[in-house]
Scaffold this active site. Structure first.
Site, short mmCIF file in Angstrom:
data_model
loop_
_atom_site.label_atom_id
_atom_site.label_comp_id
_atom_site.label_asym_id
_atom_site.label_seq_id
_atom_site.Cartn_x
_atom_site.Cartn_y
_atom_site.Cartn_z
N GLU A 38 0.81 -1.21 0.00
CA GLU A 38 0.00 0.00 0.00
C GLU A 38 0.85 1.26 0.00
OE1 GLU A 38 0.29 -2.44 2.31
OE2 GLU A 38 -0.69 -1.85 4.18
N CYS A 77 1.76 2.33 7.43
CA CYS A 77 0.82 2.45 6.31
C CYS A 77 -0.47 3.13 6.75
CB CYS A 77 0.55 1.08 5.71
SG CYS A 77 2.03 0.40 4.89
N CYS A 113 -0.12 -1.83 8.75
CA CYS A 113 0.71 -1.57 9.92
C CYS A 113 0.59 -0.10 10.31
CB CYS A 113 2.16 -1.92 9.61
SG CYS A 113 2.93 -0.79 8.40
#
Length: 152
Positions: free
Chosen positions: A58, A88, A85
């Protein structure tokens, strides 16, 4: 407003990216960025290929797309095969992502509900709409197959 069928269609495309990552011996995570019905980009994890632990699907997708096309992503939907995470999820706040749709939760590093929920933190002034569990079983199965293969 996208339907469950739309979410399934786009998540299937993200899963195709995850399969590419799997074949390249990367953790099998894929992402698709959608504006309306247009796919703006597709990406998969590249941490091994690039020797960069920050090369998440991403992040790579949004980093590569945004400087050239758009600063903010209010009207976009990001489909990713694993819960993002902290890095991101933070990027999604700063880029003003409209919608995040993810497949499987990440109980070890997930920052959209598993370990922490960055996107609901009231300290931030932007909160994307989140849909979870789209093609969850398929994503989990691919991740488990990858890590079983790594352990052999």
């Amino acid at each position: 407003m996208p339907t469950d069928m739309d979410h399934h269609y786009y998540m299937q495309l993200a899963m195709e990216q995850a399969h590419i990552a799997y074949e390249r011996d990367e953790v099998p995570i894929g992402a698709i960025l959608v504006y309306g019905n247009d796919i703006l980009g597709r990406e998969h994890n590249r941490t091994q290929e690039l020797g960069n632990p920050l090369a998440h699907a991403e992040k790579m997708l949004i980093d590569n797309l945004c400087p050239s096309k758009m600063k903010y992503l209010y009207d976009c939907r990001l489909y990713v095969t694993l819960e993002p995470c902290v890095m991101c999820a933070g990027m999604m706040i700063w880029r003003r992502l409209g919608n995040l749709i993810f497949a499987a939760y990440d109980p070890k590093a997930g920052a959209v509900g598993s370990v922490y929920n960055v996107l609901l933190d009231k300290s931030f002034n932007h909160h994307p709409v989140v849909v979870s569990g789209v093609m969850e079983r398929e994503s989990k199965d691919l991740l488990q197959a990858f890590f079983r293969r790594k352990r052999k």
